[in-house]
Design an enzyme around this catalytic site. Structure first.
Site, mmCIF file in Angstrom:
data_model
loop_
_atom_site.group_PDB
_atom_site.id
_atom_site.type_symbol
_atom_site.label_atom_id
_atom_site.label_comp_id
_atom_site.label_asym_id
_atom_site.label_seq_id
_atom_site.Cartn_x
_atom_site.Cartn_y
_atom_site.Cartn_z
ATOM 1 N N ARG A 1 0.828 -1.222 0.000
ATOM 2 C CA ARG A 1 0.000 0.000 0.000
ATOM 3 C C ARG A 1 0.857 1.265 0.000
ATOM 4 O O ARG A 1 0.551 2.251 0.685
ATOM 5 C CB ARG A 1 -0.958 0.021 1.205
ATOM 6 C CG ARG A 1 -1.876 -1.165 1.276
ATOM 7 C CD ARG A 1 -2.878 -1.242 0.126
ATOM 8 N NE ARG A 1 -3.577 -2.509 0.171
ATOM 9 C CZ ARG A 1 -3.230 -3.580 -0.542
ATOM 10 N NH1 ARG A 1 -2.216 -3.519 -1.409
ATOM 11 N NH2 ARG A 1 -3.896 -4.698 -0.445
ATOM 12 N N SER B 1 -9.843 0.157 4.631
ATOM 13 C CA SER B 1 -9.001 -0.177 5.785
ATOM 14 C C SER B 1 -8.236 1.047 6.256
ATOM 15 O O SER B 1 -7.569 1.709 5.463
ATOM 16 C CB SER B 1 -8.010 -1.280 5.416
ATOM 17 O OG SER B 1 -8.709 -2.471 5.161
ATOM 18 N N GLU C 1 -3.035 3.473 7.163
ATOM 19 C CA GLU C 1 -2.949 3.410 5.701
ATOM 20 C C GLU C 1 -3.661 4.640 5.121
ATOM 21 O O GLU C 1 -3.308 5.166 4.075
ATOM 22 C CB GLU C 1 -3.638 2.116 5.230
ATOM 23 C CG GLU C 1 -3.732 1.939 3.733
ATOM 24 C CD GLU C 1 -4.406 0.619 3.353
ATOM 25 O OE1 GLU C 1 -4.221 -0.390 4.061
ATOM 26 O OE2 GLU C 1 -5.143 0.605 2.355
HETATM 27 C C1 LIG Z 1 -15.108 0.743 0.718
HETATM 28 C C2 LIG Z 1 -13.617 0.837 0.421
HETATM 29 C C3 LIG Z 1 -12.915 -0.333 0.166
HETATM 30 C C4 LIG Z 1 -11.535 -0.252 -0.110
HETATM 31 N N1 LIG Z 1 -10.880 -1.423 -0.368
HETATM 32 C C5 LIG Z 1 -9.572 -1.365 -0.692
HETATM 33 C C6 LIG Z 1 -8.851 -2.560 -1.021
HETATM 34 O O1 LIG Z 1 -9.385 -3.660 -1.032
HETATM 35 N N2 LIG Z 1 -7.556 -2.445 -1.334
HETATM 36 C C7 LIG Z 1 -6.907 -1.245 -1.353
HETATM 37 O O2 LIG Z 1 -5.711 -1.213 -1.674
HETATM 38 N N3 LIG Z 1 -7.544 -0.113 -1.040
HETATM 39 C C8 LIG Z 1 -8.864 -0.129 -0.709
HETATM 40 N N4 LIG Z 1 -9.515 1.032 -0.397
HETATM 41 C C9 LIG Z 1 -8.768 2.292 -0.303
HETATM 42 C C10 LIG Z 1 -8.670 3.110 -1.616
HETATM 43 O O3 LIG Z 1 -9.764 2.826 -2.472
HETATM 44 C C11 LIG Z 1 -7.350 2.842 -2.331
HETATM 45 O O4 LIG Z 1 -6.247 3.252 -1.538
HETATM 46 C C12 LIG Z 1 -7.260 3.584 -3.666
HETATM 47 O O5 LIG Z 1 -6.080 3.212 -4.327
HETATM 48 C C13 LIG Z 1 -7.272 5.096 -3.505
HETATM 49 O O6 LIG Z 1 -7.541 5.660 -4.769
HETATM 50 P P1 LIG Z 1 -8.126 7.130 -4.904
HETATM 51 O O7 LIG Z 1 -8.142 7.461 -6.336
HETATM 52 O O8 LIG Z 1 -9.413 7.233 -4.187
HETATM 53 O O9 LIG Z 1 -7.011 7.961 -4.171
HETATM 54 P P2 LIG Z 1 -7.205 9.114 -3.085
HETATM 55 O O10 LIG Z 1 -7.850 8.554 -1.881
HETATM 56 O O11 LIG Z 1 -7.815 10.299 -3.720
HETATM 57 O O12 LIG Z 1 -5.680 9.421 -2.744
HETATM 58 C C14 LIG Z 1 -4.889 8.438 -2.092
HETATM 59 C C15 LIG Z 1 -3.414 8.809 -2.325
HETATM 60 O O13 LIG Z 1 -3.127 8.686 -3.711
HETATM 61 C C16 LIG Z 1 -2.720 9.944 -4.234
HETATM 62 N N5 LIG Z 1 -3.272 10.043 -5.593
HETATM 63 C C17 LIG Z 1 -4.568 9.923 -5.980
HETATM 64 N N6 LIG Z 1 -4.659 10.039 -7.320
HETATM 65 C C18 LIG Z 1 -3.403 10.245 -7.778
HETATM 66 C C19 LIG Z 1 -2.836 10.448 -9.057
HETATM 67 N N7 LIG Z 1 -3.569 10.479 -10.191
HETATM 68 N N8 LIG Z 1 -1.504 10.637 -9.143
HETATM 69 C C20 LIG Z 1 -0.716 10.619 -8.032
HETATM 70 N N9 LIG Z 1 -1.196 10.429 -6.794
HETATM 71 C C21 LIG Z 1 -2.525 10.242 -6.671
HETATM 72 C C22 LIG Z 1 -3.249 10.984 -3.279
HETATM 73 O O14 LIG Z 1 -2.497 12.175 -3.324
HETATM 74 C C23 LIG Z 1 -3.108 10.263 -1.952
HETATM 75 O O15 LIG Z 1 -1.783 10.319 -1.493
HETATM 76 C C24 LIG Z 1 -10.884 0.993 -0.121
HETATM 77 C C25 LIG Z 1 -11.608 2.162 0.121
HETATM 78 C C26 LIG Z 1 -12.956 2.091 0.395
HETATM 79 C C27 LIG Z 1 -13.737 3.363 0.623
#
Ligand SMILES: Cc1cc2nc3c(=O)[nH]c(=O)nc-3n(C[C@H](O)[C@H](O)[C@H](O)COP(=O)(O)OP(=O)(O)OC[C@H]3O[C@@H](n4cnc5c(N)ncnc54)[C@H](O)[C@@H]3O)c2cc1C
Length: 345
Positions: A208, A256, A326
């Protein structure tokens, strides 16, 4: 803007080494000047003091100093120019599904991708699926499956974007991003904004985590797939969706909250400490999955952080294990929960 020593160390663009952690903020006047410069080239793609709530799955958080939506490579370069002139704290927001923005907000420049960065190509002869950084992961999984490309089904249950998945090395159901990523196209807002291809090794993808820092934007990714009959892929998708529904809560949360400690599960430890249901204001530990913290409609970011702190302290007291968040914390400053990103994103 506030002068900060930010020595650049060797490595890919925008790595975590590119400036020291800690709270940096812009004054309202500095944010006004930044917004005005950006609006001159990007028009109504620029917003001053937009609320963070609608940008994150926790639906809480104060104003974003300057929010910019970028839809094509030229926009990224315009953004990089303004960053060069103003040097604001930076934050890229995907779906905000792993972010908690403080009630005070984020006094810097936040970037959201859309437009050309929302495109998917699942029809290439070499089996590589390309997707823009803004593409929602469930949509990517479904588009690949419909095109008879397997291997990305695990993304159907992760409500983030392709960019967020690369940055976080998102994974689940026995797979993670580094296993399917061929290369990501990454621009550095502090180095002109041109995109460079980086493979998983150069991105330093770990549990992660990656080495990408706040100035790096993942504009797109190329993902390896294997042939799969669409109905077989669809069945896998349905199975994963069912599993998620059975094991994870709905409502406002960010998945998580804590990383699993080596050889154990954060959820198991929290549950064993009897913390399911623990509540601070409008936020509480999910009774369904102990590593999820849920937020009621009237919750604040401070409530969520209070639960994070209480859980962390209780688990450390009872087991000696210091759970590491995380969840990425934004705008909490130096006294935020360790593991947060501070105001620097
Ligand atoms: C119900 C639920 C279930 C989930 N299950 C999982 C799971 O099974 N496994 C898992 O790994 N995660 C899970 N997550 C967490 C989350 O979805 C992941 O971490 C996902 O990768 C975050 O993506 P995001 O686009 O929402 O990023 P954000 O939450 O918007 O940002 C997270 C990080 O990524 C950076 N970021 C976002 N977009 C970019 C980009 N284009 N370029 C550079 N940096 C960027 C942000 O600056 C920040 O540091 C879950 C979340 C929820 C709500």
């Amino acid at each position: 803007m506030n002068g900060t020593d930010h020595r650049v160390e060797a490595g890919p663009p925008g790595t975590t080494a590119d400036r020291p952690p800690g709270a940096r903020t812009c004054s309202p006047g500095e944010l006004d000047a930044l917004a005005a410069e950006l609006a001159a080239s990007l028009g109504d793609r620029v917003r001053r003091a937009a609320p963070a709530g609608p940008l994150t799955t926790y639906r809480v958080g104060g104003p974003i100093g300057v929010l910019v939506r970028v839809g094509e490579p030229g926009h990224v370069e315009a953004l990089a120019d303004a960053v060069g002139h103003h040097d604001p704290p930076l934050l890229v927001i995907g779906r905000g599904s792993n972010l908690l923005v403080s009630d005070e907000g984020f006094a810097g420049l936040a970037v959201v991708l859309d437009g050309r960065f929302s495109e998917v190509d699942a029809g290439r002869d070499d089996g590589i699926v390309t997707a823009g950084g803004a593409v929602p992961l469930p949509m990517l999984a479904r588009r690949a499956a419909a095109a008879g490309r397997g291997g990305l089904e695990f993304y159907v249950g992760i409500p983030g974007t392709v960019g967020g998945a690369v940055r976080m090395n998102a994974g689940g159901h026995g797979r993670e991003t580094r296993e399917v990523l061929v290369r990501a196209w990454v621009a550095d807002l502090r180095s002109g904004g041109g995109a460079r291809p980086l493979d998983p090794a150069a991105l330093g993808l770990g549990y992660r985590s990656s080495i990408l820092g706040p100035s790096a934007i993942v504009l797109g990714a190329e993902l390896a797939t294997e042939p799969c009959r669409p109905d077989t892929c669809e069945a896998r998708l349905a199975e994963i969706v069912r599993w998620r529904r059975d094991h994870q809560p709905g409502g406002a949360n960010a998945g998580s909250v804590f990383r699993n400690p080596p050889g154990d599960s954060a959820g198991r430890l929290i549950d064993a400490c009897g913390l399911k249901g623990l509540r601070r204001g409008g936020a509480f530990v999910s009774p369904k999955h102990a590593n999820f913290i849920q937020a009621d409609d009237d919750a604040t970011a401070a409530d969520v952080v209070a639960v994070v702190r209480a859980v962390r302290a209780a688990v450390a007291d009872a087991t000696g294990v210091d759970l590491e968040p995380e969840l990425r914390l934004v705008g909490f400053g130096a006294d935020g929960v360790p593991g947060g990103e501070g105001a620097g994103g």
